[in-house]
Design a protein around this motif. Structure first.
Motif, PDB file in Angstrom:
ATOM      1  N   GLN A 103       0.851  -1.172   0.078  1.00 47.04           N
ATOM      2  CA  GLN A 103      -0.029   0.136   0.017  1.00 47.04           C
ATOM      3  C   GLN A 103       0.894   1.287  -0.082  1.00 47.04           C
ATOM      4  OE1 GLN A 103      -3.005  -0.352   3.089  1.00 47.04           O
ATOM      5  NE2 GLN A 103      -4.389  -1.397   1.737  1.00 47.04           N
ATOM      6  N   GLN A 104       2.000   1.235   0.688  1.00 46.70           N
ATOM      7  CA  GLN A 104       2.995   2.529   0.568  1.00 46.70           C
ATOM      8  C   GLN A 104       3.831   2.760  -0.571  1.00 46.70           C
ATOM      9  OE1 GLN A 104       3.151   4.841   2.734  1.00 46.70           O
ATOM     10  NE2 GLN A 104       1.770   3.873   4.366  1.00 46.70           N
ATOM     11  N   LEU A 105       3.790   1.391  -1.454  1.00 46.80           N
ATOM     12  CA  LEU A 105       4.171   1.765  -2.780  1.00 46.80           C
ATOM     13  C   LEU A 105       3.259   2.323  -3.718  1.00 46.80           C
ATOM     14  CD1 LEU A 105       6.195   1.334  -5.121  1.00 46.80           C
ATOM     15  CD2 LEU A 105       5.246  -1.095  -5.293  1.00 46.80           C
ATOM     16  N   HIS A 106       2.074   1.755  -3.589  1.00 49.52           N
ATOM     17  CA  HIS A 106       0.788   2.535  -4.307  1.00 49.52           C
ATOM     18  C   HIS A 106       0.744   3.837  -4.032  1.00 49.52           C
ATOM     19  CE1 HIS A 106      -0.496  -2.234  -4.610  1.00 49.52           C
ATOM     20  NE2 HIS A 106       0.593  -2.009  -5.305  1.00 49.52           N
ATOM     21  N   ARG A 107       0.816   4.105  -2.805  1.00 51.94           N
ATOM     22  CA  ARG A 107       0.712   5.632  -2.606  1.00 51.94           C
ATOM     23  C   ARG A 107       1.664   6.290  -3.048  1.00 51.94           C
ATOM     24  NH1 ARG A 107      -1.114   3.185   2.728  1.00 51.94           N
ATOM     25  NH2 ARG A 107      -3.451   3.631   2.987  1.00 51.94           N
ATOM     26  N   LEU A 108       2.936   5.934  -3.071  1.00 55.56           N
ATOM     27  CA  LEU A 108       4.031   6.661  -3.653  1.00 55.56           C
ATOM     28  C   LEU A 108       3.935   6.961  -5.228  1.00 55.56           C
ATOM     29  CD1 LEU A 108       6.963   5.284  -1.790  1.00 55.56           C
ATOM     30  CD2 LEU A 108       6.135   7.674  -1.672  1.00 55.56           C
ATOM     31  N   LEU A 109       3.242   5.757  -5.763  1.00 53.07           N
ATOM     32  CA  LEU A 109       3.110   5.505  -7.272  1.00 53.07           C
ATOM     33  C   LEU A 109       1.935   6.597  -7.589  1.00 53.07           C
ATOM     34  CD1 LEU A 109       3.714   2.028  -8.038  1.00 53.07           C
ATOM     35  CD2 LEU A 109       5.022   3.795  -8.818  1.00 53.07           C
ATOM     36  N   GLY A 110       0.945   6.969  -6.943  1.00 53.71           N
ATOM     37  CA  GLY A 110      -0.279   7.454  -7.099  1.00 53.71           C
ATOM     38  C   GLY A 110       0.072   9.043  -6.810  1.00 53.71           C
ATOM     39  N   GLU A 111       1.077   9.365  -5.977  1.00 52.60           N
ATOM     40  CA  GLU A 111       1.589  10.798  -5.611  1.00 52.60           C
ATOM     41  C   GLU A 111       2.347  11.093  -6.965  1.00 52.60           C
ATOM     42  OE1 GLU A 111       0.611  12.989  -3.596  1.00 52.60           O
ATOM     43  OE2 GLU A 111      -0.623  11.688  -2.993  1.00 52.60           O
ATOM     44  N   LEU A 112       3.191  10.408  -7.555  1.00 50.43           N
ATOM     45  CA  LEU A 112       4.052  10.536  -8.750  1.00 50.43           C
ATOM     46  C   LEU A 112       3.028  10.812  -9.740  1.00 50.43           C
ATOM     47  CD1 LEU A 112       6.942   7.862  -8.303  1.00 50.43           C
ATOM     48  CD2 LEU A 112       7.214  10.264  -8.176  1.00 50.43           C
ATOM     49  N   ALA A 113       1.958  10.098 -10.123  1.00 52.86           N
ATOM     50  CA  ALA A 113       1.144  10.230 -11.077  1.00 52.86           C
ATOM     51  C   ALA A 113       0.305  11.417 -10.983  1.00 52.86           C
ATOM     52  CB  ALA A 113      -0.025   8.938 -10.986  1.00 52.86           C
ATOM     53  N   LYS A 114       0.365  11.965 -10.024  1.00 49.19           N
ATOM     54  CA  LYS A 114      -0.529  13.417  -9.969  1.00 49.19           C
ATOM     55  C   LYS A 114       0.442  14.482 -10.369  1.00 49.19           C
ATOM     56  CE  LYS A 114      -3.337  12.283  -5.972  1.00 49.19           C
ATOM     57  NZ  LYS A 114      -3.675  12.296  -4.540  1.00 49.19           N
ATOM     58  N   SER A 115       1.868  14.298 -10.453  1.00 48.24           N
ATOM     59  CA  SER A 115       2.728  15.302 -11.074  1.00 48.24           C
ATOM     60  C   SER A 115       3.123  14.712 -12.434  1.00 48.24           C
ATOM     61  CB  SER A 115       4.018  15.336  -9.916  1.00 48.24           C
ATOM     62  OG  SER A 115       4.720  14.063 -10.014  1.00 48.24           O
ATOM     63  N   ASN A 116       4.301  15.478 -13.081  1.00 48.03           N
ATOM     64  CA  ASN A 116       4.773  15.116 -14.367  1.00 48.03           C
ATOM     65  C   ASN A 116       6.156  14.524 -14.147  1.00 48.03           C
ATOM     66  OD1 ASN A 116       2.498  16.066 -15.739  1.00 48.03           O
ATOM     67  ND2 ASN A 116       3.317  18.146 -15.490  1.00 48.03           N
ATOM     68  N   GLU A 117       6.514  14.022 -12.802  1.00 52.54           N
ATOM     69  CA  GLU A 117       7.816  13.848 -12.388  1.00 52.54           C
ATOM     70  C   GLU A 117       8.252  12.496 -13.108  1.00 52.54           C
ATOM     71  OE1 GLU A 117      10.601  12.635  -8.454  1.00 52.54           O
ATOM     72  OE2 GLU A 117       8.542  13.854  -8.140  1.00 52.54           O
ATOM     73  N   GLN A 118       7.505  11.590 -13.067  1.00 50.62           N
ATOM     74  CA  GLN A 118       7.749  10.272 -13.796  1.00 50.62           C
ATOM     75  C   GLN A 118       6.851   9.627 -14.734  1.00 50.62           C
ATOM     76  OE1 GLN A 118      10.424   8.334 -13.073  1.00 50.62           O
ATOM     77  NE2 GLN A 118      11.238   9.714 -11.357  1.00 50.62           N
ATOM     78  N   ASP A 119       6.487  10.705 -15.403  1.00 47.90           N
ATOM     79  CA  ASP A 119       5.427  10.303 -16.644  1.00 47.90           C
ATOM     80  C   ASP A 119       6.105   9.403 -17.448  1.00 47.90           C
ATOM     81  OD1 ASP A 119       3.407  11.979 -15.429  1.00 47.90           O
ATOM     82  OD2 ASP A 119       3.187  13.283 -17.169  1.00 47.90           O
ATOM     83  N   ALA A 120       7.435   9.510 -17.904  1.00 50.06           N
ATOM     84  CA  ALA A 120       7.974   8.712 -18.898  1.00 50.06           C
ATOM     85  C   ALA A 120       8.068   7.222 -18.341  1.00 50.06           C
ATOM     86  CB  ALA A 120       9.438   9.342 -19.323  1.00 50.06           C
ATOM     87  N   LEU A 121       8.282   7.272 -17.106  1.00 52.82           N
ATOM     88  CA  LEU A 121       8.496   5.929 -16.619  1.00 52.82           C
ATOM     89  C   LEU A 121       6.848   4.963 -16.393  1.00 52.82           C
ATOM     90  CD1 LEU A 121       9.686   3.330 -14.838  1.00 52.82           C
ATOM     91  CD2 LEU A 121       9.204   4.935 -12.576  1.00 52.82           C
ATOM     92  N   LEU A 122       6.179   6.012 -15.918  1.00 53.20           N
ATOM     93  CA  LEU A 122       4.651   5.399 -15.785  1.00 53.20           C
ATOM     94  C   LEU A 122       4.136   4.943 -17.253  1.00 53.20           C
ATOM     95  CD1 LEU A 122       3.114   8.118 -13.549  1.00 53.20           C
ATOM     96  CD2 LEU A 122       3.746   5.737 -12.977  1.00 53.20           C
ATOM     97  N   ALA A 123       4.562   5.572 -18.260  1.00 50.85           N
ATOM     98  CA  ALA A 123       4.027   5.191 -19.666  1.00 50.85           C
ATOM     99  C   ALA A 123       4.801   3.877 -20.085  1.00 50.85           C
ATOM    100  CB  ALA A 123       4.363   6.420 -20.390  1.00 50.85           C
ATOM    101  N   ARG A 124       5.649   3.499 -19.554  1.00 50.09           N
ATOM    102  CA  ARG A 124       6.292   2.131 -20.103  1.00 50.09           C
ATOM    103  C   ARG A 124       5.699   1.082 -19.203  1.00 50.09           C
ATOM    104  NH1 ARG A 124      12.561   3.045 -18.558  1.00 50.09           N
ATOM    105  NH2 ARG A 124      12.827   0.990 -19.222  1.00 50.09           N
ATOM    106  N   LEU A 125       4.910   1.281 -18.339  1.00 48.56           N
ATOM    107  CA  LEU A 125       4.301   0.177 -17.210  1.00 48.56           C
ATOM    108  C   LEU A 125       3.322  -0.538 -17.971  1.00 48.56           C
ATOM    109  CD1 LEU A 125       4.422   1.749 -13.713  1.00 48.56           C
ATOM    110  CD2 LEU A 125       6.197   0.379 -14.801  1.00 48.56           C
ATOM    111  N   ASN A 126       3.414  -1.947 -17.999  1.00 49.91           N
ATOM    112  CA  ASN A 126       2.312  -2.851 -18.163  1.00 49.91           C
ATOM    113  C   ASN A 126       2.201  -3.608 -17.043  1.00 49.91           C
ATOM    114  OD1 ASN A 126       1.918  -2.737 -21.075  1.00 49.91           O
ATOM    115  ND2 ASN A 126       3.911  -3.466 -21.304  1.00 49.91           N
ATOM    116  N   VAL A 127       0.874  -3.263 -16.196  1.00 47.61           N
ATOM    117  CA  VAL A 127       0.620  -3.659 -15.008  1.00 47.61           C
ATOM    118  C   VAL A 127      -0.370  -4.759 -14.913  1.00 47.61           C
ATOM    119  CG1 VAL A 127      -0.313  -3.027 -12.755  1.00 47.61           C
ATOM    120  CG2 VAL A 127       0.905  -1.227 -14.244  1.00 47.61           C
TER     121      VAL A 127
END
Length: 306
Positions: A75-99
């Motif tokens: 859950q803490q990992l997911h909260r961190l990922l959720g916060e990153l998704a609200k910004s543009n900080e890791q958009d390039a990484l998120l766009a690579r994820l097949n979940v």
């Protein structure tokens, strides 16, 4: 009894159905052991898990395929990922994820509040799912669970398998444990990619109480449908062994004290040198499968006592 469905072989063991790819290799046990990394807080565990994702992103190009861990452990990992998704900080990484999800109760509507999918959506947030490349849950709202599971496995295979299998550690009777939802004595073998396992009332009670305690939004009709679930869908030992990296987290020994003994059992069991006997050990305590992976990390809290 076994028969071929698509490119997968179906095997049945005491009402447990396992799917596998044709495999002629003998099982040769190599015990890599496991060395837990002890951290002080769940936040530190979440950050350590995120760091493993960053390392994978740096080490390879293109898509990154991950299996999400349900429940408290990530859950803490997911909260961190959720916060990153609200910004543009890791958009390039998120766009690579097949979940992908790794287990599920079935049959059950995909919109049910007791579904892991709903819990992922609640914590990860809308922005995360809009920014990732794809999200593939196990389908639980179909009459043909096997065909739906094969479609899921085919997509995972076509994408090249898992880069990271985020995994937990579940306590079982007799100081045994499960990984994903590979249950003791369910007949899981090293070549089984995924399975459909009969569910028990104790698992349903644990699942329902866990979701209620975690703050999930559920209704009476959700609970009624959840209690009618008959099966567990789960990735199997082959999915664990073939993943490029395993990242385990165990953070809830305070609320699940049995994990203190069951995790210690995974750490300290000596494998029988006879492969057939070793397979019996793995069948009795599936938590041991993690020790056969050459690239496994295990992040735990001090309350686990290791």
């Amino acid at each position: 009894m076994s028969k071929t469905i698509s490119t997968f072989t179906r095997q049945e063991d005491n009402n447990n159905v396992w799917l596998s790819k044709p495999n002629t290799n003998d099982f040769n046990i190599t015990d890599y052991g496991i060395t837990p990394t002890v951290l002080n807080t769940e936040a530190e565990v979440g950050q350590a898990m995120l760091n493993e994702l960053y390392k994978t992103a740096e080490a390879k190009e293109g898509d990154i395929n991950i299996a999400l861990l349900g429940g408290r452990g990530a859950q803490q990992l997911h909260r961190l990922l959720g916060e990153l998704a609200k910004s543009n900080e890791q958009d390039a990484l998120l766009a690579r994820l097949n979940v992908f999800t790794q287990d599920a109760l079935a049959p059950m509507g995909m919109a049910n509040g007791f579904s892991f999918v709903r819990d992922f959506e609640r914590i990860l947030g809308d922005a995360f799912f809009k920014k990732i490349k794809s999200f593939t849950p196990m389908q639980t709202d179909t009459q043909d669970l096997e065909s739906a599971l094969i479609d899921y496995l085919t997509k995972l295979e076509n994408l090249g398998g898992l880069d990271i299998f985020f995994i937990g550690h579940g306590p079982e009777a007799q100081q045994a444990s499960h990984l994903a939802y590979i249950k003791p004595f369910s007949g899981a073998q090293y070549h089984h990619v995924a399975g459909i396992i009969p569910i028990s009332s104790s698992i349903l009670e644990h699942h329902i109480s866990k979701f209620k305690a975690g703050g999930s939004v559920v209704s009476g009709s959700d609970e009624q449908e959840c209690r009618a679930a008959e099966y567990i869908l789960t990735l199997g030992p082959a999915a664990i062994l073939q993943a490029k990296k395993i990242v385990q987290s165990v953070v809830d020994a305070d609320s699940a004290p049995a994990k203190v003994e069951t995790y210690a059992n995974v750490l300290n069991t000596t494998f029988n040198p006879n492969p057939k006997e070793a397979l019996q050990q793995l069948n009795a305590n599936p938590g041991l499968w993690i020790r056969l992976h050459p690239n496994a990390k295990s992040f735990v809290l001090t309350n686990l006592g290791v």
